[in-house]
Write an enzyme that holds these catalytic residues in place. Structure first.
Site, PDB file in Angstrom:
ATOM      1  N   GLU A  74       0.824  -1.205   0.000  1.00 49.84           N
ATOM      2  CA  GLU A  74       0.000   0.000   0.000  1.00 49.84           C
ATOM      3  C   GLU A  74       0.861   1.258   0.000  1.00 49.84           C
ATOM      4  O   GLU A  74       1.899   1.319   0.651  1.00 49.84           O
ATOM      5  CB  GLU A  74      -0.949   0.004   1.201  1.00 49.84           C
ATOM      6  CG  GLU A  74      -1.875  -1.201   1.277  1.00 49.84           C
ATOM      7  CD  GLU A  74      -2.858  -1.276   0.118  1.00 49.84           C
ATOM      8  OE1 GLU A  74      -2.918  -0.328  -0.684  1.00 49.84           O
ATOM      9  OE2 GLU A  74      -3.567  -2.293   0.004  1.00 49.84           O
ATOM     10  N   PHE A  76       1.690   5.657  -0.021  1.00 53.12           N
ATOM     11  CA  PHE A  76       1.755   6.759   0.933  1.00 53.12           C
ATOM     12  C   PHE A  76       0.379   7.331   1.257  1.00 53.12           C
ATOM     13  O   PHE A  76       0.026   7.556   2.414  1.00 53.12           O
ATOM     14  CB  PHE A  76       2.663   7.847   0.336  1.00 53.12           C
ATOM     15  CG  PHE A  76       2.926   9.017   1.240  1.00 53.12           C
ATOM     16  CD1 PHE A  76       3.480   8.836   2.491  1.00 53.12           C
ATOM     17  CD2 PHE A  76       2.646  10.306   0.821  1.00 53.12           C
ATOM     18  CE1 PHE A  76       3.745   9.917   3.325  1.00 53.12           C
ATOM     19  CE2 PHE A  76       2.899  11.401   1.639  1.00 53.12           C
ATOM     20  CZ  PHE A  76       3.449  11.203   2.889  1.00 53.12           C
ATOM     21  N   HIS A 312      -2.614  16.095 -12.001  1.00 54.42           N
ATOM     22  CA  HIS A 312      -1.984  14.863 -11.519  1.00 54.42           C
ATOM     23  C   HIS A 312      -2.233  13.791 -12.562  1.00 54.42           C
ATOM     24  O   HIS A 312      -3.373  13.373 -12.795  1.00 54.42           O
ATOM     25  CB  HIS A 312      -2.553  14.402 -10.172  1.00 54.42           C
ATOM     26  CG  HIS A 312      -2.048  13.040  -9.788  1.00 54.42           C
ATOM     27  ND1 HIS A 312      -2.871  12.022  -9.343  1.00 54.42           N
ATOM     28  CD2 HIS A 312      -0.787  12.519  -9.829  1.00 54.42           C
ATOM     29  CE1 HIS A 312      -2.139  10.947  -9.108  1.00 54.42           C
ATOM     30  NE2 HIS A 312      -0.876  11.219  -9.391  1.00 54.42           N
TER      31      HIS A 312
END
Length: 449
Positions: A74, A76, A312
């Site tokens: 998993e 950040f 992004h």
């Protein structure tokens, strides 16, 4: 094309005496000193982070410690989400006794791929304001836990797992039971009978007992078990992402999320970059920030944002893992150009995990691109996590933002913009795949105070 690298040679109008490295070191020193002063002012309920507590004092207060870890793959930003679940659990536990949340050190994450940089045993204080976190729930760093509890021992490790049989008769019900381990344990006994494991890179840490626990439900389902059935002073929940949010998108959720204030030196670096390359300042953009998160209650639509498009663009594993939702580079650039024209913006800031080959192609077909690109020396100080936060901070201040479908990186930017007071129409946007004429846009989770 102009070189948009942000290196230690950059001299800003405000901090013209310092290189990036000097600025970071100075900020860290100031923050370390100020944290000591501020912690002394925090009311006693939230003073667990003050390491002046000796093991004897901690025992006299009858402190109990909740530690946690997350499945290794998993990333950040999912880990930041699990922190919110654990903070909610601690609030529930504290209704009956003195529990403290121990922050799991950062390190060895899949997306942190910069070579030759030491990226384990990183304390939360390098990325987040501990004082802000403590204004919501008592937290301490792992090394403070070692000092307070008398050594690197965790009395009880509970490995959370889903039920092997799944939902019984297809019906959802909340439950928790001690069960045999479904998967092979990532812990092994040593000659002294203690359990060794990853423990965030602290090889000296030992677990006294390890048990598997099948859990199905919200985080608070664990509270009665921890409160009444387990007497250990220190309890660690491994694979804590197994349990769900208690109050997703409610006031408790947003209180914890708002308290997750980025460390000041990272915000300063993002602000300096905005001013230098994007003609963006808080005063102009109506995004003035208050260091006390409890005093930030911005009306949606009050923030204007800097005169640039924030993007992004997730690549790498998303290209094949979400191929229908992620556009090609050409498809992404077409959308970016359309938005720049529509919003009358001539600058675009891009946060992306694209590899070098794709980056070169992106710069060729979109020469207006601006990116935050620290030198190796800067990266050694900031770490990949710090660079990601600077990227998010800059995207959060854009006039208009577009992100990537189902990306937690984009989700965190949505939340940051919600806190800053942006119009939801400028925030909750994502790229469509090349084969999609239209696609479902992200849900607006309205902030609750």
């Amino acid at each position: 094309m102009a070189d948009h690298r942000f290196s230690r040679g950059f001299k800003s109008p405000v901090l013209w005496l310092f290189s990036v490295q000097s600025l970071i070191k100075l900020c860290l020193s100031i923050l370390a000193l100020s944290a000591v002063v501020v912690e002394c002012q925090i009311e006693d309920t939230f003073r667990a982070g003050n390491s002046v507590f000796s093991p004897a004092v901690a025992a006299a207060r009858d402190l109990r410690y909740l530690l946690y870890d997350i499945n290794p793959p998993e990333g950040f930003n999912l880990r930041r989400d699990v922190y919110i679940r654990m903070a909610s659990l601690v609030k529930t536990l504290r209704r009956h006794s003195d529990w403290v949340l121990v922050l799991p050190p950062w390190g060895r994450l899949y997306h942190w791929q910069s070579p030759d940089i030491h990226q384990i045993r990183i304390p939360w204080g390098e990325f987040f304001s501990l004082t802000s976190l403590q204004g919501n729930v008592p937290v301490i760093e792992y090394e403070e836990f070692i000092a307070e509890s008398g050594g690197p021992f965790i009395e009880q490790v509970l490995v959370l797992q889903n039920y092997a049989e799944g939902w019984t008769d297809g019906k959802w019900e909340e439950k928790v039971d001690q069960r045999p381990c479904v998967e092979r344990l990532l812990y092994s006994k040593d000659k002294q009978g203690y359990y060794r494991g990853w423990f965030w890179g602290y090889e000296e840490t030992r677990g006294v007992n390890v048990t598997c626990l099948s859990a199905q439900g919200h985080a608070s389902i664990l509270a009665p078990l921890l409160q009444n059935n387990i007497t250990s002073t220190s309890v660690m929940l491994d694979k804590a992402e197994t349990v769900l949010h208690d109050h997703y998108a409610g006031k408790d959720y947003w209180d914890t999320r708002r308290s997750m204030v980025f460390s000041k030196h990272l915000r300063l670096l993002g602000d300096e970059f905005r001013a230098k390359y994007l003609n963006s300042t808080d005063e102009q953009d109506q995004t003035v920030y208050n260091e006390d998160w409890t005093r930030i209650k911005n009306k949606l639509g009050s923030a204007r944002g800097g005169p640039y498009l924030g993007v992004h663009l997730r690549r790498k594993d998303f290209i094949w893992g979400h191929r229908e939702d992620v556009p090609s580079l050409k498809g992404a650039v077409k959308k970016i150009r359309d938005l720049m024209k529509k919003k009358k913006l001539d600058r675009v800031f891009v946060a992306t995990d694209a590899d070098e080959e794709e980056l070169e192609e992106l710069k060729r077909i979109l020469p207006e691109i601006t990116r935050f690109e620290p030198t190796w020396e800067d990266l050694e100080l900031l770490k990949d996590g710090g660079v990601a936060i600077v990227d998010q901070w800059i995207c959060a201040h854009a006039r208009y933002f577009i992100g990537t479908s189902v990306s937690t990186f984009s989700f965190r930017i949505h939340e940051e913009r919600e806190i800053l007071g942006f119009d939801p129409k400028t925030t909750y946007n994502r790229f469509c795949g090349d084969s999609e004429k239209e696609c479902e846009q992200p849900t607006h989770w309205k902030i609750v105070y």
